[in-house]
Design a protein around this motif. Structure first.
Motif, PDB file in Angstrom:
ATOM      1  N   VAL A  86       3.356  -4.571   2.876  1.00  0.00           N
ATOM      2  CA  VAL A  86       4.216  -3.570   3.118  1.00  0.00           C
ATOM      3  C   VAL A  86       3.537  -2.071   2.883  1.00  0.00           C
ATOM      4  O   VAL A  86       2.663  -1.929   1.904  1.00  0.00           O
ATOM      5  CB  VAL A  86       5.426  -3.581   1.682  1.00  0.00           C
ATOM      6  N   VAL A  87       3.826  -1.122   3.614  1.00  0.00           N
ATOM      7  CA  VAL A  87       2.987   0.107   3.670  1.00  0.00           C
ATOM      8  C   VAL A  87       4.402   1.147   3.541  1.00  0.00           C
ATOM      9  O   VAL A  87       5.207   1.174   4.282  1.00  0.00           O
ATOM     10  CB  VAL A  87       2.353   0.256   4.803  1.00  0.00           C
ATOM     11  N   VAL A  88       4.082   2.088   2.831  1.00  0.00           N
ATOM     12  CA  VAL A  88       4.921   3.429   2.316  1.00  0.00           C
ATOM     13  C   VAL A  88       3.831   4.750   2.548  1.00  0.00           C
ATOM     14  O   VAL A  88       3.040   4.939   1.794  1.00  0.00           O
ATOM     15  CB  VAL A  88       5.588   3.367   1.247  1.00  0.00           C
ATOM     16  N   LEU A  89       4.363   5.355   3.561  1.00  0.00           N
ATOM     17  CA  LEU A  89       3.689   6.632   3.776  1.00  0.00           C
ATOM     18  C   LEU A  89       4.407   7.631   3.052  1.00  0.00           C
ATOM     19  O   LEU A  89       5.578   7.678   3.005  1.00  0.00           O
ATOM     20  CB  LEU A  89       3.335   7.073   5.266  1.00  0.00           C
TER      21      LEU A  89
ATOM     22  N   VAL B 249       0.642  -1.331  -0.170  1.00  0.00           N
ATOM     23  CA  VAL B 249      -0.064  -0.134   0.064  1.00  0.00           C
ATOM     24  C   VAL B 249       0.800   1.299   0.065  1.00  0.00           C
ATOM     25  O   VAL B 249       1.696   1.264   0.862  1.00  0.00           O
ATOM     26  CB  VAL B 249      -0.924   0.108   1.249  1.00  0.00           C
ATOM     27  N   LEU B 250       0.677   1.999  -0.838  1.00  0.00           N
ATOM     28  CA  LEU B 250       1.400   3.241  -1.020  1.00  0.00           C
ATOM     29  C   LEU B 250       0.484   4.630  -0.859  1.00  0.00           C
ATOM     30  O   LEU B 250      -0.728   4.399  -1.125  1.00  0.00           O
ATOM     31  CB  LEU B 250       1.893   3.714  -2.431  1.00  0.00           C
ATOM     32  N   VAL B 251       0.880   5.328   0.152  1.00  0.00           N
ATOM     33  CA  VAL B 251      -0.036   6.472   0.664  1.00  0.00           C
ATOM     34  C   VAL B 251       0.269   7.937   0.405  1.00  0.00           C
ATOM     35  O   VAL B 251       1.722   8.097   0.954  1.00  0.00           O
ATOM     36  CB  VAL B 251      -0.504   6.350   2.115  1.00  0.00           C
ATOM     37  N   GLY B 252      -0.036   8.693  -0.216  1.00  0.00           N
ATOM     38  CA  GLY B 252       0.460   9.941  -0.715  1.00  0.00           C
ATOM     39  C   GLY B 252       0.635  10.933   0.407  1.00  0.00           C
ATOM     40  O   GLY B 252      -0.133  10.792   1.529  1.00  0.00           O
TER      41      GLY B 252
END
Length: 347
Positions: free
Chosen positions: A312-315, A270-273
């Motif tokens: 995997v999460v990238v904020l 998950v990519l979060v802007g």
């Protein structure tokens, strides 16, 4: 799932359609629109072609759909670029000719309310591009940001993988587009914090899906564009929020609903802007913007920990309503490499 189509890319000298499938704001805010058109021509070597509703605020969904169909069906048009977002593009969807769009695939660039069209193209198996609107990125005051420019050029003209950069500066404070003086200088930037990684001990790669969270909430309620959960298995979800500045509780509730629907757990990453934290209606100072972003990060992680514990999460990725902006392929392959701290998209 339908077979994936990567539309042919434009080349310098090609004609590109400039449409307002969401809101015809060029009618009342011509300055960033005209600037964006000039840059499409002078910096990118493209020939913009406007349609009857491009500069018509309040055009009917039927008329906007007709312009979209005309642009996609025209063999002399190499790509379609949205002028800006809006609020009611969901009303356009019932008027779309799916067979025409799939038979004449074109690269479509837009974000915000254009999440509606990007999702329809995804459902048809056509890769689109989340980002790079005429009035916002091409018509940016001062100059197109170098980070945005590099991503846009790669998305427009270059197939294959592109590693997303980590910008060192950011901004979401705007000046009035009605004032010509706004466009004499670039926005004042501030230092950008690095991406924030969670569960970064793994690599995930898959087909991207998502967009503006407020638009996704409408589509979730309408239901027609949302595929069964298994259609998203192994994909990469990307999300961002707009100048509407939803509260942290609102963000959590949308994500919780996606989790209860069985969607969130299907994604490997998950990519979060980087959250937009300022608007003319809510002109927050720097501490208030920082507090807003932190509250949103907490809400996002709360939902993802509950419903997507294996992702995997990238904020704070620079996608969506942020400056600079990187273009995310909608339906293209995205590789999120946690150990290497790298995100690579395939344009």
């Amino acid at each position: 799932m339908t077979d994936l189509i990567h539309p042919p890319k434009p080349r310098p000298g090609d004609r590109v359609a400039v449409l307002s499938p969401a809101a015809g704001l060029p009618e009342v805010l011509p300055l960033p629109h005209e600037l964006g058109l000039r840059r499409l021509t002078e910096q990118y070597g493209l020939v913009p072609v406007e349609y009857p509703t491009t500069r018509k605020l309040g055009a009917s969904p039927e008329a906007r759909a007709a312009d979209l169909h005309a642009a996609f069906a025209d063999p002399g048009i190499a790509a379609v670029v949205a002028t800006i977002g809006g609020d009611d593009q969901i009303t356009l969807l019932p008027h779309l000719d799916d067979a025409l769009l799939r038979a004449h695939p074109k690269p479509f660039f837009g974000f915000s309310d254009n999440t509606n069209l990007l999702m329809r193209l995804w459902n048809l198996g056509v890769v689109g591009y989340h980002g790079a609107s005429v009035m916002t990125q091409f018509g940016r005051p001062g100059a197109v940001h170098p980070v945005t420019d590099a991503s846009v050029r790669a998305a427009l003209f270059t197939p294959g993988p592109y590693e997303l950069p980590r910008p060192t500066e950011t901004n979401d404070v705007e000046r009035p587009w009605e004032d010509p003086r706004t466009f004499d200088s670039a926005p004042v930037m501030e230092p950008a914090g690095d991406w924030r990684w969670h569960r970064a001990d793994r690599v995930a790669e898959g087909r991207s899906w998502g967009g503006c969270l407020e638009v996704l909430a409408q589509l979730l309620m309408a239901g027609g564009e949302i595929a069964p959960p298994e259609a998203y298995e192994g994909g990469v979800l990307f999300l961002e929020t707009s100048e509407l500045l939803p509260t942290a509780d609102e963000v959590f509730r949308v994500l919780r609903a996606m989790g209860e629907r069985g969607l969130l757990g299907r994604f490997g990453a998950v990519l979060v802007g980087r959250a937009r934290a300022w608007s003319f209606d809510a002109p927050h100072d720097a501490p208030a913007r920082a507090a807003y972003r932190e509250a949103q990060r907490t809400a996002v992680l709360r939902a993802l920990d509950a419903y997507a514990p294996g992702a995997v999460v990238v904020l704070d990725v620079d996608l969506g309503h942020t400056d600079p902006q990187v273009v995310i392929p909608y339906g293209g392959t995205v590789r999120v490499d946690g150990p290497a701290r790298r995100i690579t998209v395939t344009y």
